[in-house]
Structures are given as structure tokens and as C-alpha cells.
Design a protein around this motif. Structure first.
Motif, PDB file in Angstrom:
ATOM      1  N   ILE A 130       1.016   1.517  -3.833  1.00 11.91           N
ATOM      2  CA  ILE A 130      -0.315   1.361  -4.443  1.00 11.91           C
ATOM      3  C   ILE A 130      -1.330   1.554  -3.311  1.00 11.91           C
ATOM      4  O   ILE A 130      -1.864   0.583  -2.756  1.00 11.91           O
ATOM      5  CB  ILE A 130      -0.492  -0.016  -5.113  1.00 11.91           C
ATOM      6  CG1 ILE A 130       0.613  -0.284  -6.128  1.00 11.91           C
ATOM      7  CG2 ILE A 130      -1.851  -0.098  -5.810  1.00 11.91           C
ATOM      8  CD1 ILE A 130       0.519  -1.630  -6.819  1.00 11.91           C
ATOM      9  N   PRO A 131      -1.584   2.790  -2.917  1.00 10.24           N
ATOM     10  CA  PRO A 131      -2.466   3.032  -1.763  1.00 10.24           C
ATOM     11  C   PRO A 131      -3.911   2.627  -1.994  1.00 10.24           C
ATOM     12  O   PRO A 131      -4.631   2.314  -1.048  1.00 10.24           O
ATOM     13  CB  PRO A 131      -2.343   4.536  -1.530  1.00 10.24           C
ATOM     14  CG  PRO A 131      -1.901   5.088  -2.841  1.00 10.24           C
ATOM     15  CD  PRO A 131      -1.039   4.039  -3.471  1.00 10.24           C
ATOM     16  N   SER A 132      -4.349   2.653  -3.254  1.00 12.29           N
ATOM     17  CA  SER A 132      -5.736   2.302  -3.545  1.00 12.29           C
ATOM     18  C   SER A 132      -5.851   1.764  -4.955  1.00 12.29           C
ATOM     19  O   SER A 132      -4.968   1.983  -5.800  1.00 12.29           O
ATOM     20  CB  SER A 132      -6.659   3.514  -3.369  1.00 12.29           C
ATOM     21  OG  SER A 132      -6.309   4.530  -4.294  1.00 12.29           O
ATOM     22  N   ILE A 133      -6.941   1.056  -5.209  1.00  8.71           N
ATOM     23  CA  ILE A 133      -7.243   0.537  -6.538  1.00  8.71           C
ATOM     24  C   ILE A 133      -8.479   1.275  -7.035  1.00  8.71           C
ATOM     25  O   ILE A 133      -9.560   1.168  -6.448  1.00  8.71           O
ATOM     26  CB  ILE A 133      -7.502  -0.982  -6.490  1.00  8.71           C
ATOM     27  CG1 ILE A 133      -6.256  -1.705  -5.959  1.00  8.71           C
ATOM     28  CG2 ILE A 133      -7.869  -1.509  -7.869  1.00  8.71           C
ATOM     29  CD1 ILE A 133      -6.469  -3.191  -5.736  1.00  8.71           C
ATOM     30  N   ASP A 134      -8.301   2.046  -8.103  1.00  6.67           N
ATOM     31  CA  ASP A 134      -9.381   2.871  -8.635  1.00  6.67           C
ATOM     32  C   ASP A 134      -9.748   2.400 -10.038  1.00  6.67           C
ATOM     33  O   ASP A 134      -8.898   2.399 -10.942  1.00  6.67           O
ATOM     34  CB  ASP A 134      -8.964   4.341  -8.678  1.00  6.67           C
ATOM     35  CG  ASP A 134      -8.628   4.872  -7.288  1.00  6.67           C
ATOM     36  OD1 ASP A 134      -9.545   4.934  -6.461  1.00  6.67           O
ATOM     37  OD2 ASP A 134      -7.448   5.218  -7.044  1.00  6.67           O
ATOM     38  N   HIS A 168     -13.565   2.790  -5.793  1.00  4.60           N
ATOM     39  CA  HIS A 168     -12.356   3.103  -5.028  1.00  4.60           C
ATOM     40  C   HIS A 168     -12.205   2.068  -3.917  1.00  4.60           C
ATOM     41  O   HIS A 168     -13.082   1.942  -3.063  1.00  4.60           O
ATOM     42  CB  HIS A 168     -12.446   4.512  -4.430  1.00  4.60           C
ATOM     43  CG  HIS A 168     -11.282   4.836  -3.533  1.00  4.60           C
ATOM     44  ND1 HIS A 168     -10.071   5.284  -4.012  1.00  4.60           N
ATOM     45  CD2 HIS A 168     -11.162   4.762  -2.175  1.00  4.60           C
ATOM     46  CE1 HIS A 168      -9.249   5.478  -2.999  1.00  4.60           C
ATOM     47  NE2 HIS A 168      -9.881   5.181  -1.871  1.00  4.60           N
ATOM     48  N   ILE A 169     -11.102   1.333  -3.945  1.00  2.51           N
ATOM     49  CA  ILE A 169     -10.853   0.293  -2.949  1.00  2.51           C
ATOM     50  C   ILE A 169      -9.515   0.561  -2.285  1.00  2.51           C
ATOM     51  O   ILE A 169      -8.491   0.691  -2.961  1.00  2.51           O
ATOM     52  CB  ILE A 169     -10.850  -1.112  -3.582  1.00  2.51           C
ATOM     53  CG1 ILE A 169     -12.171  -1.384  -4.314  1.00  2.51           C
ATOM     54  CG2 ILE A 169     -10.611  -2.178  -2.518  1.00  2.51           C
ATOM     55  CD1 ILE A 169     -12.175  -2.691  -5.068  1.00  2.51           C
ATOM     56  N   ASP A 170      -9.531   0.651  -0.976  1.00 10.16           N
ATOM     57  CA  ASP A 170      -8.296   0.840  -0.211  1.00 10.16           C
ATOM     58  C   ASP A 170      -7.487  -0.455  -0.248  1.00 10.16           C
ATOM     59  O   ASP A 170      -8.011  -1.532   0.036  1.00 10.16           O
ATOM     60  CB  ASP A 170      -8.640   1.227   1.224  1.00 10.16           C
ATOM     61  CG  ASP A 170      -7.392   1.580   2.022  1.00 10.16           C
ATOM     62  OD1 ASP A 170      -6.351   1.843   1.393  1.00 10.16           O
ATOM     63  OD2 ASP A 170      -7.463   1.574   3.265  1.00 10.16           O
ATOM     64  N   THR A 171      -6.213  -0.357  -0.598  1.00  9.38           N
ATOM     65  CA  THR A 171      -5.365  -1.549  -0.716  1.00  9.38           C
ATOM     66  C   THR A 171      -5.262  -2.300   0.599  1.00  9.38           C
ATOM     67  O   THR A 171      -5.231  -3.534   0.628  1.00  9.38           O
ATOM     68  CB  THR A 171      -3.958  -1.154  -1.203  1.00  9.38           C
ATOM     69  OG1 THR A 171      -4.073  -0.420  -2.427  1.00  9.38           O
ATOM     70  CG2 THR A 171      -3.105  -2.383  -1.452  1.00  9.38           C
ATOM     71  N   ASN A 172      -5.225  -1.561   1.703  1.00  7.54           N
ATOM     72  CA  ASN A 172      -5.113  -2.212   3.013  1.00  7.54           C
ATOM     73  C   ASN A 172      -6.300  -3.120   3.313  1.00  7.54           C
ATOM     74  O   ASN A 172      -6.168  -4.105   4.051  1.00  7.54           O
ATOM     75  CB  ASN A 172      -4.993  -1.161   4.124  1.00  7.54           C
ATOM     76  CG  ASN A 172      -3.564  -0.681   4.288  1.00  7.54           C
ATOM     77  OD1 ASN A 172      -2.629  -1.401   3.979  1.00  7.54           O
ATOM     78  ND2 ASN A 172      -3.394   0.534   4.769  1.00  7.54           N
ATOM     79  N   SER A 173      -7.464  -2.783   2.752  1.00  9.09           N
ATOM     80  CA  SER A 173      -8.650  -3.595   3.003  1.00  9.09           C
ATOM     81  C   SER A 173      -8.609  -4.916   2.239  1.00  9.09           C
ATOM     82  O   SER A 173      -9.339  -5.852   2.570  1.00  9.09           O
ATOM     83  CB  SER A 173      -9.910  -2.817   2.614  1.00  9.09           C
ATOM     84  OG  SER A 173      -9.921  -2.538   1.212  1.00  9.09           O
ATOM     85  N   GLN A 182       0.817  -1.213   0.000  1.00  6.34           N
ATOM     86  CA  GLN A 182       0.000   0.000   0.000  1.00  6.34           C
ATOM     87  C   GLN A 182       0.854   1.270   0.000  1.00  6.34           C
ATOM     88  O   GLN A 182       0.341   2.355  -0.258  1.00  6.34           O
ATOM     89  CB  GLN A 182      -0.947   0.022   1.212  1.00  6.34           C
ATOM     90  CG  GLN A 182      -0.292   0.305   2.535  1.00  6.34           C
ATOM     91  CD  GLN A 182       0.345  -0.935   3.150  1.00  6.34           C
ATOM     92  OE1 GLN A 182       0.273  -2.019   2.573  1.00  6.34           O
ATOM     93  NE2 GLN A 182       0.953  -0.788   4.309  1.00  6.34           N
TER      94      GLN A 182
END
Length: 288
Positions: A118-122, A127-132, A115
Motif C-alpha cells: 500500500i504505497p499511498s492512500i488516494d 494523495h498521502i504517502d503511506t511512509n509519512s 508501504q
């Protein structure tokens, strides 16, 4: 004529070395067993502790899932590696080179910290938080599976190459398509070469999962560390973890022996069946 009895020569060197080994092992066992710094009574207390048992379940889950994923991925990579297309072969070679050439511990830490770049997947409005998505469990599973896939690819490729080239030609003579030839003739014979190292890799994976403790993935070692961080019974909890690792690897080794024994009996029939089919075709051709 009287028969002469052959008396083997005594190997005093081996006897001396064996005696020294027995003495050293006995001394180590005595030193550890009589140590006042180990609370031996605490070991039975934690052997069946629910926290430890939860860690064992997760360790087994890591092993099973990572081996399934790596075997499937390794079969694909092995096929690509043997392909005549230079792009496919080159990609498989690059993958194997990279994942075999970098430490697994580094790969685990990398996936756990993905993360950071790549902090998020858009995707459009999504919008999806990578940590999730890449949790400690997922990061550990990805690292174990992708790393093991590189080794599986070479094991499977070696097994496929070990099958005599005449088997390929015989399968073509029987009218098999390349896919049918691989599934019915080549792969069953390659299993005799593939299964033993896969069994060894599975046993190794049971122990390798302990590396995921670096990202607190709650495997057996992580649970043991969590406990001794509170009660400071470090050696005792490590002994508990070691006992369970020995139990799991022993059971896995026994299962491997059973599978190899049964597989050896079944796969020994494959070449004979194929040769019999070829002889039958030849006889039919002569009669025609």
C-alpha cells in the motif's frame, strides 16, 4: 493430662536442594562480579544518560497507549464475541484467532513494511504517502495494540461470563436497560476478575515493547543498542536496560496491588446493594 508437642519431620531433600541453589547462585554472582570483561564502572555512567532516559519515556508511552487502545478494542471485541449475531461473533473470533496465532514480531515487521503493498492512500484528489503516516512509532504502536486487543478481548469476555446469570435477571427486574445493566451491575462485578490479568498484561507489555527495537522505534532497548553500537559496551548497556525494566515492572506491580486491593473493597458491595434493592422491591410489592 500433659500436652504433647508436635515436632515436624525434617525434610532433608528440601534442605539439600536449597543449599545447592544458594551455592549455584553465589557461584554465578561471583563469576559475573569478578569478570574482567565487564566494565562495571560504565554502568552508573549510563544509568541516567539522557539517551537512556528518552528511551524509558518512549517505552512507558508505548505501554500506556497500547494498553488503552487494546482495552477499548478488547471490550468491543468481547461484546461482539458474546453477541447473538453470527457475523459479529464470527468476526471477533476470527480476529482473536489471527492475532493470537501469529507472532508479534512478525506483526511489527508487517506494519513497518506496509508501504510495500500500500504505497499511498488516494482519496479523490488527496494523495498521502503511506511512509509519512505509518512511521516506525506508528507501526510499533499498531502492532502492539492490535495484538494485545485479542488477549484483552478474551480477558474481558471471561470476566463478563464469570458474573452470575442471576445478576442479569435481577437487573432486568429493577427495570435496567441492557446498557445500564452492563455498566452499573455486570461490569463492576466483572472487574474483580478482569483487573488482575490486565495488570499482568500491562507488566508484560512493558517488556514486550523491547521487540519494537527491530524497527528502530527508539524505545529503551533501541537506545541502549545505539549506544553500544558506538562504544562496544554490549553487556554493560544490556545490564543498564535490564535494571530499568526491573524498576518499571516493580513499580507497575506495586500499583497493580493497590488497585486490586481498593477494587476488591468497592466491588464487594455491588451484589449486596443489588440484593437489597430486590428485597426492597419485594417488600413494596407485598405491602401493595
Amino acid at each position: 493430662m500433659t500436652s504433647q508437642k508436635i515436632i515436624p519431620a525434617r525434610n532433608w531433600g528440601q534442605r539439600v536442594i536449597a543449599a545447592l541453589l544458594i551455592a549455584v547462585v553465589a557461584l554465578l554472582v561471583f563469576m559475573v562480579g569478578t569478570s574482567r570483561h565487564i566494565a562495571w564502572s560504565a554502568i552508573p555512567q549510563y544509568i541516567f544518560d539522557e539517551t537512556i532516559l528518552d528511551g524509558i519515556r518512549l517505552t512507558i508511552l508505548f505501554t500506556v497507549l497500547s494498553m488503552i487502545i487494546s482495552i477499548v478494542a478488547g471490550a468491543i471485541l468481547a461484546t461482539m464475541r458474546l453477541a447473538s449475531n453470527p457475523v459479529l461473533s464470527g468476526f471477533a473470533s476470527l480476529y482473536i484467532w489471527f492475532f493470537r496465532g501469529t507472532p508479534l514480531l512478525v506483526q511489527i515487521i508487517f506494519w513497518f513494511n506496509i508501504q510495500l503493498f500500500i504505497p499511498s492512500i488516494d482519496v479523490g484528489s488527496i494523495h498521502i504517502d503511506t511512509n509519512s503516516i505509518v512511521t516506525a512509532f506508528v507501526a510499533a504502536l499498531l502492532a502492539l495494540s492490535l495484538n494485545e486487543a485479542a488477549y484483552m478481548a478474551e480477558i474481558i469476555r471471561g470476566g463478563l461470563l464469570a458474573v452470575d446469570s442471576g445478576q442479569h435477571e435481577a437487573a432486568k427486574a429493577l427495570g435496567y436497560t441492557p446498557a445500564q445493566s452492563m455498566l452499573r451491575i455486570i461490569f463492576p462485578q466483572a472487574l474483580r476478575v478482569i483487573i488482575p490479568p490486565i495488570g499482568n498484561q500491562t507488566i508484560s507489555m512493558l517488556k514486550t515493547t523491547s521487540l519494537v527495537s527491530v524497527v528502530a522505534a527508539q524505545d529503551l532497548l533501541t537506545r541502549a543498542q545505539n549506544i553500544y553500537a558506538r562504544n562496544f559496551l554490549i553487556i554493560e548497556l544490556l545490564i543498564v536496560a535490564s535494571i530499568w525494566y526491573l524498576v518499571m515492572t516493580t513499580i507497575a506491580s506495586a500499583i497493580q496491588l493497590v488497585i486490586e486491593s481498593r477494587l476488591g473493597k468497592s466491588t464487594n458491595q455491588a451484589p449486596g446493594l443489588l440484593q437489597g434493592a430486590l428485597r426492597l422491591m419485594g417488600a413494596e410489592g407485598r405491602n401493595g
